[in-house]
Design a protein around this motif. Structure first.
Motif, PDB file in Angstrom:
ATOM      1  N   PRO A  15       0.799  -1.234   0.000  1.00 31.42           N
ATOM      2  CA  PRO A  15       0.000   0.000   0.000  1.00 31.42           C
ATOM      3  C   PRO A  15       0.826   1.276   0.000  1.00 31.42           C
ATOM      4  N   SER A  16       1.975   1.273   0.684  1.00 27.37           N
ATOM      5  CA  SER A  16       2.776   2.499   0.728  1.00 27.37           C
ATOM      6  C   SER A  16       3.414   2.791  -0.619  1.00 27.37           C
ATOM      7  N   LEU A  17       3.566   1.767  -1.438  1.00 23.79           N
ATOM      8  CA  LEU A  17       4.095   1.949  -2.785  1.00 23.79           C
ATOM      9  C   LEU A  17       2.974   2.075  -3.812  1.00 23.79           C
ATOM     10  N   ARG A  18       1.737   1.868  -3.343  1.00 24.88           N
ATOM     11  CA  ARG A  18       0.564   1.871  -4.237  1.00 24.88           C
ATOM     12  C   ARG A  18       0.770   0.890  -5.379  1.00 24.88           C
ATOM     13  N   GLN A  19       1.243  -0.299  -5.013  1.00 27.59           N
ATOM     14  CA  GLN A  19       1.548  -1.303  -6.021  1.00 27.59           C
ATOM     15  C   GLN A  19       0.929  -2.652  -5.658  1.00 27.59           C
ATOM     16  N   ASP A  20       0.494  -3.345  -6.694  1.00 26.34           N
ATOM     17  CA  ASP A  20       0.093  -4.735  -6.598  1.00 26.34           C
ATOM     18  C   ASP A  20       1.050  -5.543  -7.457  1.00 26.34           C
ATOM     19  N   TYR A  21       1.535  -6.644  -6.907  1.00 20.07           N
ATOM     20  CA  TYR A  21       2.454  -7.485  -7.641  1.00 20.07           C
ATOM     21  C   TYR A  21       1.823  -8.859  -7.852  1.00 20.07           C
ATOM     22  N   TRP A  22       2.161  -9.475  -8.988  1.00 21.00           N
ATOM     23  CA  TRP A  22       1.589 -10.767  -9.341  1.00 21.00           C
ATOM     24  C   TRP A  22       2.683 -11.765  -9.709  1.00 21.00           C
ATOM     25  N   GLY A  23       2.436 -13.011  -9.348  1.00 23.61           N
ATOM     26  CA  GLY A  23       3.299 -14.073  -9.803  1.00 23.61           C
ATOM     27  C   GLY A  23       2.920 -14.505 -11.207  1.00 23.61           C
ATOM     28  N   GLN A  24       3.656 -15.475 -11.727  1.00 21.27           N
ATOM     29  CA  GLN A  24       3.445 -15.904 -13.111  1.00 21.27           C
ATOM     30  C   GLN A  24       2.285 -16.876 -13.247  1.00 21.27           C
ATOM     31  N   GLY A  25       1.824 -17.413 -12.127  1.00 24.32           N
ATOM     32  CA  GLY A  25       0.699 -18.344 -12.153  1.00 24.32           C
ATOM     33  C   GLY A  25       1.161 -19.791 -12.139  1.00 24.32           C
ATOM     34  N   THR A  26       0.366 -20.627 -11.515  1.00 25.00           N
ATOM     35  CA  THR A  26       0.633 -22.056 -11.489  1.00 25.00           C
ATOM     36  C   THR A  26      -0.676 -22.802 -11.750  1.00 25.00           C
ATOM     37  N   GLN A  27      -0.605 -23.789 -12.604  1.00 27.82           N
ATOM     38  CA  GLN A  27      -1.807 -24.505 -13.039  1.00 27.82           C
ATOM     39  C   GLN A  27      -2.207 -25.564 -12.026  1.00 27.82           C
ATOM     40  N   VAL A  28      -3.483 -25.570 -11.694  1.00 28.39           N
ATOM     41  CA  VAL A  28      -4.070 -26.631 -10.876  1.00 28.39           C
ATOM     42  C   VAL A  28      -5.139 -27.317 -11.714  1.00 28.39           C
ATOM     43  N   THR A  29      -4.981 -28.616 -11.884  1.00 31.45           N
ATOM     44  CA  THR A  29      -5.935 -29.419 -12.645  1.00 31.45           C
ATOM     45  C   THR A  29      -6.514 -30.485 -11.734  1.00 31.45           C
ATOM     46  N   VAL A  30      -7.825 -30.624 -11.744  1.00 24.86           N
ATOM     47  CA  VAL A  30      -8.499 -31.592 -10.891  1.00 24.86           C
ATOM     48  C   VAL A  30      -9.297 -32.539 -11.777  1.00 24.86           C
ATOM     49  N   SER A  31      -8.963 -33.796 -11.714  1.00 27.38           N
ATOM     50  CA  SER A  31      -9.671 -34.793 -12.527  1.00 27.38           C
ATOM     51  C   SER A  31     -10.821 -35.386 -11.729  1.00 27.38           C
ATOM     52  N   SER A  32     -11.918 -35.638 -12.439  1.00 27.31           N
ATOM     53  CA  SER A  32     -13.105 -36.181 -11.757  1.00 27.31           C
ATOM     54  C   SER A  32     -13.107 -37.696 -11.795  1.00 27.31           C
TER      55      SER A  32
END
Length: 117
Positions: A100-117
């Motif tokens: 908040p003090s930097l007024r910034q949001d940071y994001w990771g690259q993402g990781t896939q979650v797959t759920v088989s039925s």
């Protein structure tokens, strides 16, 4: 700047569990809230869970009682323990850090979650 590196995604059967990790580096002093979001194909990114530096947590209704967000401030790492997974939980999961003090949001690259039925 803050860098976020996620790990722990993969394929799991319905009813199974996965644990995601997100390690922050860089200007971590400025980070307050960290959290996890997810985005399924054709859907908007949605909040899953967040946790403040003081360990105040919030969860999406769809994951309450099944997911737990944990934070280790000494390691600048946040975890998402996911239990009783179902196919609706399948998505790319993104780590987020708010400074908040930097007024910034940071994001990771993402990781896939797959759920088989």
């Amino acid at each position: 700047q803050v860098q976020l590196v996620e790990s722990g995604g993969g394929l799991v059967q319905a009813g199974g569990s996965l644990r995601l990790s997100c390690a922050a580096s860089g200007s971590t002093f400025f980070i307050d809230r960290m959290g996890w979001y997810r985005q399924a194909p054709g859907s908007q990114r949605e909040l899953v869970a967040t946790i403040s530096k003081a360990f105040s947590t919030s969860y999406a209704d769809s994951v309450k009682g099944r997911f737990t967000i944990i934070r280790d401030n000494a390691k600048n790492t946040v975890y998402l323990q996911m239990n009783s997974l179902n196919p609706e939980d399948a998505a790319v999961y993104y780590c987020n850090a708010n400074a908040p003090s930097l007024r910034q949001d940071y994001w990771g690259q993402g990781t896939q979650v797959t759920v088989s039925s």
